[in-house]
Design an enzyme around this catalytic site. Structure first.
Site, short mmCIF file in Angstrom:
data_model
loop_
_atom_site.label_atom_id
_atom_site.label_comp_id
_atom_site.label_asym_id
_atom_site.label_seq_id
_atom_site.Cartn_x
_atom_site.Cartn_y
_atom_site.Cartn_z
N ARG A 183 -28.03 -20.09 4.28
CA ARG A 183 -27.19 -19.72 5.52
C ARG A 183 -25.83 -20.69 5.57
O ARG A 183 -26.07 -21.92 5.70
CB ARG A 183 -28.14 -20.35 6.62
CG ARG A 183 -27.51 -19.76 7.99
CD ARG A 183 -27.47 -21.28 8.80
NE ARG A 183 -28.78 -21.71 9.18
CZ ARG A 183 -29.05 -22.91 9.79
NH1 ARG A 183 -28.03 -23.64 9.67
NH2 ARG A 183 -30.27 -23.19 9.78
N HIS A 232 -27.09 -22.18 12.67
CA HIS A 232 -28.45 -21.22 12.71
C HIS A 232 -27.94 -20.14 13.91
O HIS A 232 -28.20 -18.87 13.61
CB HIS A 232 -29.47 -21.98 13.35
CG HIS A 232 -30.47 -21.22 13.96
ND1 HIS A 232 -31.43 -20.48 13.17
CD2 HIS A 232 -30.92 -21.05 15.12
CE1 HIS A 232 -32.14 -19.87 13.99
NE2 HIS A 232 -31.89 -20.26 15.40
N TYR A 285 -27.36 -32.30 10.58
CA TYR A 285 -28.62 -32.36 9.78
C TYR A 285 -28.32 -32.16 7.98
O TYR A 285 -29.41 -32.20 7.46
CB TYR A 285 -29.57 -31.55 10.14
CG TYR A 285 -29.43 -29.95 10.50
CD1 TYR A 285 -29.41 -29.09 9.48
CD2 TYR A 285 -29.14 -29.71 11.46
CE1 TYR A 285 -29.24 -27.86 9.67
CE2 TYR A 285 -28.65 -28.15 12.06
CZ TYR A 285 -28.76 -27.31 10.95
OH TYR A 285 -28.66 -26.04 11.13
#
Lengths: 416, 326
Positions: A308, A312, A321
């Site tokens: 990805r 998200h 992160y």
């Protein structure tokens, strides 16, 4: 066959069909690799030569290298053996338009036209390859990111935006395109797909069902239960897991200690890991799995190993992160660029094709923009519509109260 | 078929048999529903007669049972699933609440979810933990679900027929301690609507409203009160979603007093909703506040204490006395 997936920013030339590096699994970044070392290193799964969950591993099915070179695979080549240059251009077109649609939706969210958007950026090959493998009478159960699969099923992409704009909670007729509504609760739809597939088998039909979910969903009980049910009833369902490496901020290592495709073995059906950025491989492997289902050979788990590239959802901040280098390493494996390289090298597409597609892409973006901005707010009474098929006294009562309340504004001359 | 006396469990069995017989899309699914016929034998003999394709023994996974039933319903089937006991429904609660209840609305009415979820519920049989609960309010609170419970064999037969024919998901709570109570079932009679309350006993001094296992207790209480010269009306609600407030209102306008009785905890329960609505609707008719008799805000107790926990004759009559004292 085994083909090593090249992960470096400057990809090495693949040796083609014999590039097996026993046990050598490459990861996208140093950080991911060190995570694997620290997490999986202490408690090895105990399988000699077994790859860690985070690396693609030598068993990755790949038919098109990141550099756009076609490689041979005895098992899966037959499923794309008759693919025409026109069909290859079609796959390219699907990916480009899907990415354009996705980018437009992301922009519309930034402009306040959508409340949220879940981008598929980077997952175009996994979705287009698998989506184009389905037959018209197959049935698709998506999660909420399958915009490319929806495209393949003929769902008008603007239909996907209603729920993100807040004008409905689904908004399309699932039976029109055999494409079920998006499912927000993680993994729930894998059971619906399994039940639907059980029904297909009962009907004696030769269609198949495909359920999409992510690496995070693999931790959900419903996914495990769908594996159990589908195996026990030999349901014609393909579980298509897009392992995009991240479940919001949690890496795959937080979901599993073994590669996800290996889960299938414990349930008694095959699992295959395919290069999710290789549209041809995704097409071939999904076709193979769907045909198994049609022949009555039961479920298959396909793990599309992909990435990805974006957040998200638009509410997410991946910079908190994950490292930039990780995304950059995956950009070198971009599904669209690699097919373009192949089309160009094999003279399957000329400049005119790419120029036309660019124009079509812009037109799509414009249409999406216009349709979204023109989407009317739902009628106030939509709150009470379709709560029940057969009606319900309380809904009737509350609708009447609501109507009286609304009417009271008219009596007071509201709006003058 | 003429009238026949049969136990409530047998009435459901006959009803399922009729449904399997008349509609090839009806399926029975659940744990142990096949060879064993269910732990209460409600599905006894059905697999033998209709085969494993129609009466399906499932893996021990409640979410899987309901989730696959949803998929089968989407394919055009009408699954009737059994959850073995009340306390075991919660692994499936997510599928029921987030998926089953909402899918029709989310699809703007384009798809229907004719799924019946049978749940043996309630206490009084000396069972162990998680086998005696009454979670009906948790389901009635969710829009998109219909929640019903028969109190006698005839209703069990007909309400099951109606639940299966409904295009909406129906949570069908079966009063497990009444499974063996026999009653007259006339299978060719034309029943009233599924969600209509019925007057189980007419009276003029006070209304007892109940459903499922508590109807019998209320009828016994009314009979006992009769000996003391009190005329108690007993209303069998039959449905907790929707609730037939019109029938409750009509009864309360006649008797002017209402006591709601159920096994589930009183706090935020069905009785609370009825008390609030009836207070709104009948404020000037009421001679006393609406009272509730039910379970406590505590986990369902061990079997040796369930007589204290469950509303019995005395607790109901005590509430009747309190109401009449206003």
């Amino acid at each position: 066959m085994t083909v090593e997936s090249t992960a470096a920013r400057k990809p090495r030339r693949s040796a083609g069909t014999t590039a097996a590096k026993s046990g050598a699994s490459t990861t996208g970044t140093k950080s991911a690799a060190s995570k694997r070392t620290s997490a999986a290193g202490k408690k090895s799964p105990g399988v000699p030569g077994a790859p860690g969950a985070s690396g693609p591993g030598p068993e990755l099915v790949q038919l098109l290298t990141p550099e756009g070179e076609r490689v041979k695979d005895a098992t899966y080549d037959p499923y794309v053996a008759d693919i025409t240059p026109e069909e290859l251009r079609g796959l390219y077109r699907d990916m480009v338009l899907t990415r354009r649609f996705d980018a437009e939706a992301t922009s519309l969210q930034r402009q306040g036209e959508l409340g949220l958007w879940a981008s598929l950026l980077g997952q175009e090959a996994a979705q287009i390859g698998s989506g184009r493998a389905t037959r018209e009478d197959d049935y698709v159960f998506p999660t909420y990111r399958e915009h490319g699969v929806a495209w393949c099923r003929g769902v008008d992409p603007t239909n996907l935006l209603g729920m993100f704009r807040g004008v409905n909670n689904g908004g399309w007729d699932p039976n029109s395109n055999n494409f079920h509504l998006y499912t927000i609760v993680i993994g729930s739809q894998t059971l619906h797909a399994t039940g639907y597939a059980m029904g297909v088998a009962k009907d004696g039909a030769d269609s198949a069902v495909i359920a999409y979910f992510g690496d995070g969903a693999s931790s959900q009980g419903d996914v495990a239960e769908s594996f159990t049910f589908s195996a026990v009833y030999n349901a014609p369902v393909v579980f298509f897991c897009q392992n995009n490496q991240w479940a919001i901020s949690e890496p795959t290592e937080k979901q599993t200690r073994v590669p996800l495709y290996q889960r299938a073995q414990g349930y008694g059906f095959p699992g295959v890991r395919v290069d999710g950025n290789d549209v041809i491989a995704c097409l071939a492997v999904t076709k193979w799995a769907l045909e198994r289902a049609r022949r009555g050979e039961g479920p298959t788990l396909v793990e599309a190993y992909t990435y990805r590239m974006g957040a998200h959802t638009t509410s997410d901040d991946p910079t908190k992160y994950r490292a930039d280098e990780e995304r950059e390493s995956w950009e070198a494996k971009d599904p669209i660029l690699r097919l373009r390289a192949y089309l160009e090298a094999s003279n399957h597409a000329d400049e005119g094709f790419f120029a036309e597609l660019e124009a079509e892409s812009e037109a799509l973006g414009k249409r999406v923009r216009e349709v979204v901005r023109a989407m009317p707010d739902p009628d106030h009474f939509a709150i009470f519509e379709n709560v029940y098929a057969d009606g319900h006294a309380l809904v009737d009562e509350e609708r009447a109260q609501f109507a009286a309340y609304q009417a009271s504004f008219a009596d007071e001359g509201e709006g003058k | 078929m003429a009238a026949e006396k049969m136990a409530l469990a047998k009435a459901i069995n006959e009803s399922l048999r009729t449904a399997l017989d008349t509609d090839p899309k009806v399926l029975i699914m659940g744990e142990d529903v096949g060879k064993l016929g269910g732990v209460f034998r409600v599905t006894d003999g059905l697999q033998k007669d209709f085969g494993e394709d129609r009466v399906i023994d499932t893996p021990l996974a409640e979410s899987g049972i309901v989730g696959t039933a949803i998929g089968l319903a989407l394919r055009g089937y009408r699954p009737v699933v059994e959850i073995q006991f009340d306390g075991f429904v919660f692994p499936a609660y997510d599928q029921i609440v987030t998926q089953l209840a909402k899918m029709h609305a989310r699809a703007l009415g384009k798809i229907k979810l004719p799924v019946v979820i049978r749940i043996p519920y309630g206490g009084g049989i000396g069972a162990v933990e998680h086998h005696s609960e009454s979670p009906e309010a948790l389901f009635a609170h969710v829009a998109g679900l219909k929640v019903v419970s028969p109190s006698n064999a005839s209703d069990a037969y007909w309400m099951m027929q109606q639940a299966i024919q409904s295009d909406d998901p129906v949570i069908f709570f079966e009063p497990k301690r009444r499974y063996w109570d026999k009653g007259e079932v006339t299978t060719d009679a034309i029943p009233g609507p599924l969600h209509k309350a019925v007057v189980a006993r007419a009276g003029s001094d006070l209304t007892l409203a109940a459903y499922g296992p508590m109807v019998k207790v209320c009828l016994e209480a009314a009979a006992a009160a009769q000996e003391e010269g009190k005329s108690i009306e007993v209303l069998d609600l039959r449905s907790m979603s929707p609730i037939d407030f019109d029938s409750v209102q009509a009864s309360v306008e006649k008797t002017r007093r209402l006591v709601v009785v159920h096994e589930a905890p009183v706090f935020l329960g069905t009785g609370a909703e009825i008390a609030a609505r009836i207070t709104e609707r009948c404020f000037y008719h009421l001679e006393a506040p609406v009272l509730r008799v039910g379970g406590y805000h505590a986990p369902y107790p061990p079997a040796r204490l369930e007589e204290e926990y469950l509303p019995g004759l005395d607790r109901v009559l005590d509430a009747v006395d309190r109401s009449l004292a206003y």
